[in-house]
Write a protein that holds these residues in place. Sequence first.
Motif, PDB file in Angstrom:
ATOM      1  N   PHE A  90      -9.426  14.740  -6.556  1.00 49.83           N
ATOM      2  CA  PHE A  90     -10.003  13.411  -6.731  1.00 49.83           C
ATOM      3  C   PHE A  90      -9.898  12.601  -5.443  1.00 49.83           C
ATOM      4  CE2 PHE A  90      -8.946  14.917 -10.908  1.00 49.83           C
ATOM      5  CZ  PHE A  90     -10.019  14.487 -11.692  1.00 49.83           C
ATOM      6  N   LYS A  91     -10.876  11.730  -5.262  1.00 51.21           N
ATOM      7  CA  LYS A  91     -10.897  10.885  -4.069  1.00 51.21           C
ATOM      8  C   LYS A  91     -10.173   9.565  -4.293  1.00 51.21           C
ATOM      9  CE  LYS A  91     -14.520  10.728  -1.431  1.00 51.21           C
ATOM     10  NZ  LYS A  91     -15.872  10.501  -0.865  1.00 51.21           N
ATOM     11  N   TRP A  92     -10.187   9.071  -5.531  1.00 52.02           N
ATOM     12  CA  TRP A  92      -9.678   7.732  -5.820  1.00 52.02           C
ATOM     13  C   TRP A  92      -8.527   7.785  -6.811  1.00 52.02           C
ATOM     14  CZ3 TRP A  92     -11.424   3.926  -2.800  1.00 52.02           C
ATOM     15  CH2 TRP A  92     -12.675   4.085  -2.181  1.00 52.02           C
ATOM     16  N   TYR A  93      -7.440   7.035  -6.488  1.00 52.11           N
ATOM     17  CA  TYR A  93      -6.278   6.924  -7.358  1.00 52.11           C
ATOM     18  C   TYR A  93      -6.060   5.450  -7.710  1.00 52.11           C
ATOM     19  CZ  TYR A  93      -4.911  11.607  -5.637  1.00 52.11           C
ATOM     20  OH  TYR A  93      -4.876  12.934  -5.306  1.00 52.11           O
ATOM     21  N   ILE A 111      -8.333   0.680  -6.938  1.00 50.79           N
ATOM     22  CA  ILE A 111      -8.179   2.110  -6.699  1.00 50.79           C
ATOM     23  C   ILE A 111      -8.051   2.330  -5.190  1.00 50.79           C
ATOM     24  CG2 ILE A 111      -9.294   3.032  -8.769  1.00 50.79           C
ATOM     25  CD1 ILE A 111     -11.919   3.174  -7.205  1.00 50.79           C
ATOM     26  N   LEU A 112      -7.363   3.416  -4.843  1.00 56.59           N
ATOM     27  CA  LEU A 112      -7.050   3.738  -3.452  1.00 56.59           C
ATOM     28  C   LEU A 112      -7.793   4.996  -3.017  1.00 56.59           C
ATOM     29  CD1 LEU A 112      -5.188   3.546  -0.849  1.00 56.59           C
ATOM     30  CD2 LEU A 112      -3.586   5.013  -2.128  1.00 56.59           C
ATOM     31  N   ARG A 113      -8.436   4.922  -1.866  1.00 56.67           N
ATOM     32  CA  ARG A 113      -9.083   6.099  -1.293  1.00 56.67           C
ATOM     33  C   ARG A 113      -7.982   7.002  -0.704  1.00 56.67           C
ATOM     34  NH1 ARG A 113     -14.422   6.528   1.358  1.00 56.67           N
ATOM     35  NH2 ARG A 113     -14.583   4.279   1.093  1.00 56.67           N
ATOM     36  N   TRP A 114      -7.792   8.167  -1.319  1.00 54.01           N
ATOM     37  CA  TRP A 114      -6.679   9.039  -0.937  1.00 54.01           C
ATOM     38  C   TRP A 114      -7.132  10.503  -0.881  1.00 54.01           C
ATOM     39  CZ3 TRP A 114      -2.322   7.482   1.153  1.00 54.01           C
ATOM     40  CH2 TRP A 114      -1.234   8.334   1.244  1.00 54.01           C
ATOM     41  N   GLU A 115      -8.355  10.722  -0.437  1.00 49.43           N
ATOM     42  CA  GLU A 115      -8.841  12.097  -0.336  1.00 49.43           C
ATOM     43  C   GLU A 115      -8.089  12.847   0.755  1.00 49.43           C
ATOM     44  OE1 GLU A 115     -12.949  12.165   0.923  1.00 49.43           O
ATOM     45  OE2 GLU A 115     -12.730  10.179   1.815  1.00 49.43           O
ATOM     46  N   ASN A 116      -8.022  14.160   0.603  1.00 52.27           N
ATOM     47  CA  ASN A 116      -7.285  15.011   1.546  1.00 52.27           C
ATOM     48  C   ASN A 116      -5.842  14.547   1.703  1.00 52.27           C
ATOM     49  OD1 ASN A 116      -9.669  16.524   2.096  1.00 52.27           O
ATOM     50  ND2 ASN A 116     -10.302  14.940   3.563  1.00 52.27           N
ATOM     51  N   ASP A 117      -5.254  14.180   0.564  1.00 50.59           N
ATOM     52  CA  ASP A 117      -3.856  13.754   0.537  1.00 50.59           C
ATOM     53  C   ASP A 117      -3.595  12.586   1.486  1.00 50.59           C
ATOM     54  OD1 ASP A 117      -1.287  13.992  -0.561  1.00 50.59           O
ATOM     55  OD2 ASP A 117      -0.579  15.110   1.193  1.00 50.59           O
ATOM     56  N   LEU A 557     -21.671   5.094  -3.273  1.00 52.78           N
ATOM     57  CA  LEU A 557     -20.821   4.215  -4.059  1.00 52.78           C
ATOM     58  C   LEU A 557     -19.400   4.143  -3.525  1.00 52.78           C
ATOM     59  CD1 LEU A 557     -21.917   4.815  -7.762  1.00 52.78           C
ATOM     60  CD2 LEU A 557     -22.876   3.304  -6.031  1.00 52.78           C
ATOM     61  N   ASP A 558     -18.968   5.161  -2.812  1.00 53.94           N
ATOM     62  CA  ASP A 558     -17.619   5.134  -2.239  1.00 53.94           C
ATOM     63  C   ASP A 558     -17.470   4.049  -1.178  1.00 53.94           C
ATOM     64  OD1 ASP A 558     -16.511   7.139  -3.793  1.00 53.94           O
ATOM     65  OD2 ASP A 558     -17.213   8.733  -2.470  1.00 53.94           O
ATOM     66  N   ASP A 559     -18.580   3.554  -0.664  1.00 51.76           N
ATOM     67  CA  ASP A 559     -18.538   2.446   0.301  1.00 51.76           C
ATOM     68  C   ASP A 559     -18.280   1.111  -0.386  1.00 51.76           C
ATOM     69  OD1 ASP A 559     -18.984   4.118   2.455  1.00 51.76           O
ATOM     70  OD2 ASP A 559     -21.153   3.819   2.451  1.00 51.76           O
TER      71      ASP A 559
END
Length: 584
Positions: A90-93, A111-117, A557-559
């Motif tokens: 997931f990209k968002w936490y 929500i927090l952008r946390w892709e690639n750990d 939408l991620d923007d």
Amino acid sequence: MSQQENNAMHKHFYRASAADFKKIPGSPIIYDACQSVYSSFEDYLPLIKEHHACSGLQTGNNDFFLKQWYEVNQLGILSEECNLEIRNQFKWYFHRKGGEFRKWYGNIDYILRWENDGADIKSSKSARPQNLDKWFSSGVTWSHTSSSSFSARLLRTIDTINVEGPSAFSHQPYKLLGYLSSKVAFHLMGILNPTLHFLVGTVSQLPYQLDKGDLDISLKLVELAKNDWDSYEISWDFSSIHLLAFANPESTLKATCKKLRSRWQDTTLEMQRLEEENNRLFIDAYGLQDELTPDVPLSEITLTCNPHYRYGGNLTDEEREARLQSDTIAELISYAIGCMMGRYSLDREGLVYAHAGNEGFKALVEEGAYSTFAADDDGILPLTSENWFADDVAARIEQFVATVWGKDQLEENLNFIAESLNLYAIKSVKKGGETARETIRRYLSTQFYKDHLKTYKKRPIYWLFSSGKEKAFECLVYLHRYNESTLPRMRTEYVTPLLGQMASRIERKRMEQTEASTAEAKRIAKEIDSLTKQLSELRAFDDQLKHHADMRIRLDLDDGVKVNYGKFGTLLSDVKAITGDKGD
């Protein structure tokens, strides 16, 4: 100094032992603390001995890394239904960032952008990714700064934490929450640090008795607070407005609201009773009966359905009830629009469609997800001050009310909606009056979008395309269903036909004018002038619409809304308020 003056001065002196000061962490000089306070700090271990407490992440760039959960594609968000073992997919936490004064549960919106750990944050020089090993643990979180009082809330195992939302972790989060939400904890915090900044160090040093409090009371309080939080659109776990739970075709909307208001009153009083019992247990446990009372005013029962908390201020009971009734009906209208957009459905609970680009929407329709009340074909809803389109929002509101409460009482229910909106949402028109349908249409045309921006914190999910101040044409577009064909369709299905309709009406009015009396001719002349201005505005809007339609604008939408909303120039309303500038 006279003996009388000396005696008077003694009233302003406190005698305290310096040894007592040392019993409190930091040795603050507190002259008026009772012996039970000193004993608590001396006899009980500080909270940090059993529960690790810490601050959270500082992103260094909140605009990029943090979004409201409703801005992005819901499929990219880690939720409680997901297995934590696959969280890296997931990209968002969900990210707890403090928030307003609210106890027990809630303020779950970021929500927090946390892709690639979290590679981007970890490599950023301006970020501070601290205490990551404590993420995804149960516990209690609170707001770092408050304007009123301390408020703690349940921390879920899918949550990450922000520097503005420090947290304490526990295998018994409900018992810890019961203590931190008590008057005792707040009183002792004031001894340690008499400010409204609730630092990790302050909470960590609170004397905590593990075996005190009542687990069942805390569980029930969290349940009541969660149910309240989830009954509004802003919650990820929103399933449906509570009005629908009491609705049936044999009852009026007014009767439904009355039943719901009674339920809300009972819930508020039950919450107050439980909070006071929770306070009493801890006051007795810490021997502070002479210092504190368990009483909790209604203004501190932090349920949105509680008007004393929701509105605050010095309102009368009548004013509070009027606002609550008006807001409840405005929320009904918002939910109905959500059903029109396909975001919600009368046939399914919760979010039905909040993906991206309209992908997968047709399949939902074919599955019968919108059988009871059909969702709009394209996610474009005309929002006009006049009845130019048979399927505009005002017309579909009628259909929604008739579907839920039946056709037999439609007129009575529409009247109640109009009366409720006039209580607070909009100002009542006194001169000449207006019909219920006209009132509803006026609310939709003049106030709905303002309410929507407030509810969604200037990150709207329904976007208002507007021709300008003459309101020749306006429509709502659902962000999650927008795609490259949306603007071309808006033009061919709505704007172009409306241009023809307006031109034809002007011609008809001119013919009527030639045969009218002098007074009537003047009235018609004003109508022609107004329509002519609208037609001119609509033509200019059509030119801009064609330009942007040819651009085949795509959204990521991620923007987030702030970036995407600025891609449409002057086609959208309130651009500056949302993006901070005038758009491209």
